[in-house]
Design a protein around this motif. Sequence first.
Motif, PDB file in Angstrom:
ATOM      1  N   VAL A  93      10.985   6.948   1.757  1.00 36.29           N
ATOM      2  CA  VAL A  93       9.599   7.404   1.601  1.00 36.29           C
ATOM      3  C   VAL A  93       8.980   6.696   0.405  1.00 36.29           C
ATOM      4  O   VAL A  93       9.585   6.636  -0.669  1.00 36.29           O
ATOM      5  CB  VAL A  93       9.555   8.934   1.369  1.00 36.29           C
ATOM      6  N   MET A  94       7.771   6.152   0.605  1.00 40.74           N
ATOM      7  CA  MET A  94       7.023   5.549  -0.505  1.00 40.74           C
ATOM      8  C   MET A  94       5.560   5.949  -0.369  1.00 40.74           C
ATOM      9  O   MET A  94       5.094   6.227   0.737  1.00 40.74           O
ATOM     10  CB  MET A  94       7.097   4.010  -0.444  1.00 40.74           C
ATOM     11  N   GLY A  95       4.833   5.959  -1.463  1.00 42.30           N
ATOM     12  CA  GLY A  95       3.393   6.185  -1.407  1.00 42.30           C
ATOM     13  C   GLY A  95       2.721   5.007  -0.718  1.00 42.30           C
ATOM     14  O   GLY A  95       3.269   3.894  -0.669  1.00 42.30           O
ATOM     15  N   ASP A  96       1.522   5.251  -0.168  1.00 43.08           N
ATOM     16  CA  ASP A  96       0.909   4.207   0.662  1.00 43.08           C
ATOM     17  C   ASP A  96       0.292   3.053  -0.130  1.00 43.08           C
ATOM     18  O   ASP A  96      -0.265   2.128   0.456  1.00 43.08           O
ATOM     19  CB  ASP A  96      -0.071   4.798   1.678  1.00 43.08           C
ATOM     20  N   ASP A  97       0.413   3.092  -1.480  1.00 39.92           N
ATOM     21  CA  ASP A  97       0.092   1.873  -2.242  1.00 39.92           C
ATOM     22  C   ASP A  97       1.134   0.795  -1.914  1.00 39.92           C
ATOM     23  O   ASP A  97       0.902  -0.390  -2.158  1.00 39.92           O
ATOM     24  CB  ASP A  97       0.015   2.137  -3.754  1.00 39.92           C
ATOM     25  N   ALA A  99       2.295   0.461   1.285  1.00 40.70           N
ATOM     26  CA  ALA A  99       2.288   0.382   2.759  1.00 40.70           C
ATOM     27  C   ALA A  99       2.654  -1.011   3.256  1.00 40.70           C
ATOM     28  O   ALA A  99       2.071  -2.010   2.834  1.00 40.70           O
ATOM     29  CB  ALA A  99       0.919   0.788   3.292  1.00 40.70           C
ATOM     30  N   GLY A 100       3.635  -1.068   4.134  1.00 41.73           N
ATOM     31  CA  GLY A 100       4.071  -2.325   4.737  1.00 41.73           C
ATOM     32  C   GLY A 100       5.058  -3.120   3.898  1.00 41.73           C
ATOM     33  O   GLY A 100       5.793  -3.963   4.420  1.00 41.73           O
ATOM     34  N   LYS A 101       5.139  -2.842   2.592  1.00 40.87           N
ATOM     35  CA  LYS A 101       5.934  -3.681   1.678  1.00 40.87           C
ATOM     36  C   LYS A 101       7.447  -3.540   1.882  1.00 40.87           C
ATOM     37  O   LYS A 101       8.200  -4.445   1.528  1.00 40.87           O
ATOM     38  CB  LYS A 101       5.601  -3.349   0.220  1.00 40.87           C
ATOM     39  N   PHE A 102       7.855  -2.395   2.438  1.00 43.91           N
ATOM     40  CA  PHE A 102       9.294  -2.187   2.602  1.00 43.91           C
ATOM     41  C   PHE A 102       9.702  -2.030   4.059  1.00 43.91           C
ATOM     42  O   PHE A 102      10.778  -1.523   4.360  1.00 43.91           O
ATOM     43  CB  PHE A 102       9.770  -1.008   1.734  1.00 43.91           C
ATOM     44  N   ASP A 103       8.856  -2.538   4.951  1.00 49.89           N
ATOM     45  CA  ASP A 103       9.189  -2.483   6.380  1.00 49.89           C
ATOM     46  C   ASP A 103      10.465  -3.276   6.678  1.00 49.89           C
ATOM     47  O   ASP A 103      11.131  -3.010   7.673  1.00 49.89           O
ATOM     48  CB  ASP A 103       8.027  -3.038   7.216  1.00 49.89           C
ATOM     49  N   TRP A 104      10.805  -4.221   5.795  1.00 50.16           N
ATOM     50  CA  TRP A 104      11.989  -5.060   6.028  1.00 50.16           C
ATOM     51  C   TRP A 104      13.300  -4.273   5.957  1.00 50.16           C
ATOM     52  O   TRP A 104      14.335  -4.779   6.402  1.00 50.16           O
ATOM     53  CB  TRP A 104      12.019  -6.252   5.059  1.00 50.16           C
ATOM     54  N   VAL A 105      13.280  -3.022   5.455  1.00 49.60           N
ATOM     55  CA  VAL A 105      14.520  -2.226   5.459  1.00 49.60           C
ATOM     56  C   VAL A 105      14.617  -1.332   6.692  1.00 49.60           C
ATOM     57  O   VAL A 105      15.550  -0.542   6.812  1.00 49.60           O
ATOM     58  CB  VAL A 105      14.681  -1.356   4.190  1.00 49.60           C
ATOM     59  N   CYS A 109      17.072   2.166   7.868  1.00 52.94           N
ATOM     60  CA  CYS A 109      16.630   3.571   7.948  1.00 52.94           C
ATOM     61  C   CYS A 109      15.165   3.615   8.368  1.00 52.94           C
ATOM     62  O   CYS A 109      14.490   2.584   8.399  1.00 52.94           O
ATOM     63  CB  CYS A 109      16.827   4.286   6.612  1.00 52.94           C
ATOM     64  N   GLU A 110      14.699   4.821   8.656  1.00 52.34           N
ATOM     65  CA  GLU A 110      13.279   5.028   8.955  1.00 52.34           C
ATOM     66  C   GLU A 110      12.475   4.775   7.663  1.00 52.34           C
ATOM     67  O   GLU A 110      12.980   5.037   6.567  1.00 52.34           O
ATOM     68  CB  GLU A 110      13.123   6.481   9.408  1.00 52.34           C
ATOM     69  N   VAL A 111      11.258   4.267   7.791  1.00 45.51           N
ATOM     70  CA  VAL A 111      10.415   4.011   6.610  1.00 45.51           C
ATOM     71  C   VAL A 111       9.092   4.766   6.789  1.00 45.51           C
ATOM     72  O   VAL A 111       8.417   4.605   7.809  1.00 45.51           O
ATOM     73  CB  VAL A 111      10.132   2.505   6.428  1.00 45.51           C
ATOM     74  N   VAL A 112       8.766   5.611   5.803  1.00 50.08           N
ATOM     75  CA  VAL A 112       7.546   6.433   5.873  1.00 50.08           C
ATOM     76  C   VAL A 112       6.710   6.185   4.621  1.00 50.08           C
ATOM     77  O   VAL A 112       7.239   6.206   3.509  1.00 50.08           O
ATOM     78  CB  VAL A 112       7.914   7.939   5.952  1.00 50.08           C
ATOM     79  N   TYR A 113       5.412   5.946   4.796  1.00 47.46           N
ATOM     80  CA  TYR A 113       4.492   5.818   3.659  1.00 47.46           C
ATOM     81  C   TYR A 113       3.584   7.040   3.642  1.00 47.46           C
ATOM     82  O   TYR A 113       2.936   7.346   4.653  1.00 47.46           O
ATOM     83  CB  TYR A 113       3.652   4.541   3.797  1.00 47.46           C
ATOM     84  N   LEU A 114       3.543   7.741   2.527  1.00 45.67           N
ATOM     85  CA  LEU A 114       2.716   8.943   2.405  1.00 45.67           C
ATOM     86  C   LEU A 114       1.442   8.628   1.631  1.00 45.67           C
ATOM     87  O   LEU A 114       1.481   7.828   0.687  1.00 45.67           O
ATOM     88  CB  LEU A 114       3.493  10.029   1.655  1.00 45.67           C
TER      89      LEU A 114
END
Length: 134
Positions: A93-97, A99-105, A109-114
């Motif tokens: 989980v990361m804040g949406d600042d 967004a998209g920057k950690f899609d490579w992982v 695991c699942e990647v969620v931007y809040l």
Amino acid sequence: MSGRTVITFGTFDVFHVGHVRVLERAAALGDRLVVGVSADALNVAKKGRPPVYTQDERMEIVRAIRVVDEVFVEESLEAKRDYIVEHGADVLVMGDDWAGKFDWVSDACEVVYLPRTPSVSTTGIIEHIAGLGS
Ligand code: C2G
């Protein structure tokens, strides 16, 4: 390990309500929340200045938050997948600042931007306090 492990990362400098809320929302997505607190050296390398609070102080504060189960030092942004695997995380989980920057992982695991909490930031607080002195 049973249950769903959530992992998140951040500097959490001059801890504020936006930090509490992202940690609470991250924790609600699983059963266990692990937090990587970014190292002083990583901040100097990426932002050109050390945080106001030291790494040990920031870790102590984040560890004291009710929804946080475990903290560790994040030494490198590029090591995210290693941290995810090491901690058995099911969701990042990361804040949406970010967004998209950690899609490579997303193979690990699942990647969620809040959404970030509006109108509060460490930089804003530092500027506010600095202004009080003038
Ligand atoms: N945050 C938020 N709302 C705010 C401010 C911050 O939701 N108003 C979130 C950020 O989106 C982030 C977390 O709080 O998910 C920590 O923010 P920072 O301390 O600014 O973390 P940062 O330096 O961006 O992380 O791997 C990432 C690095 O550790 C850097």
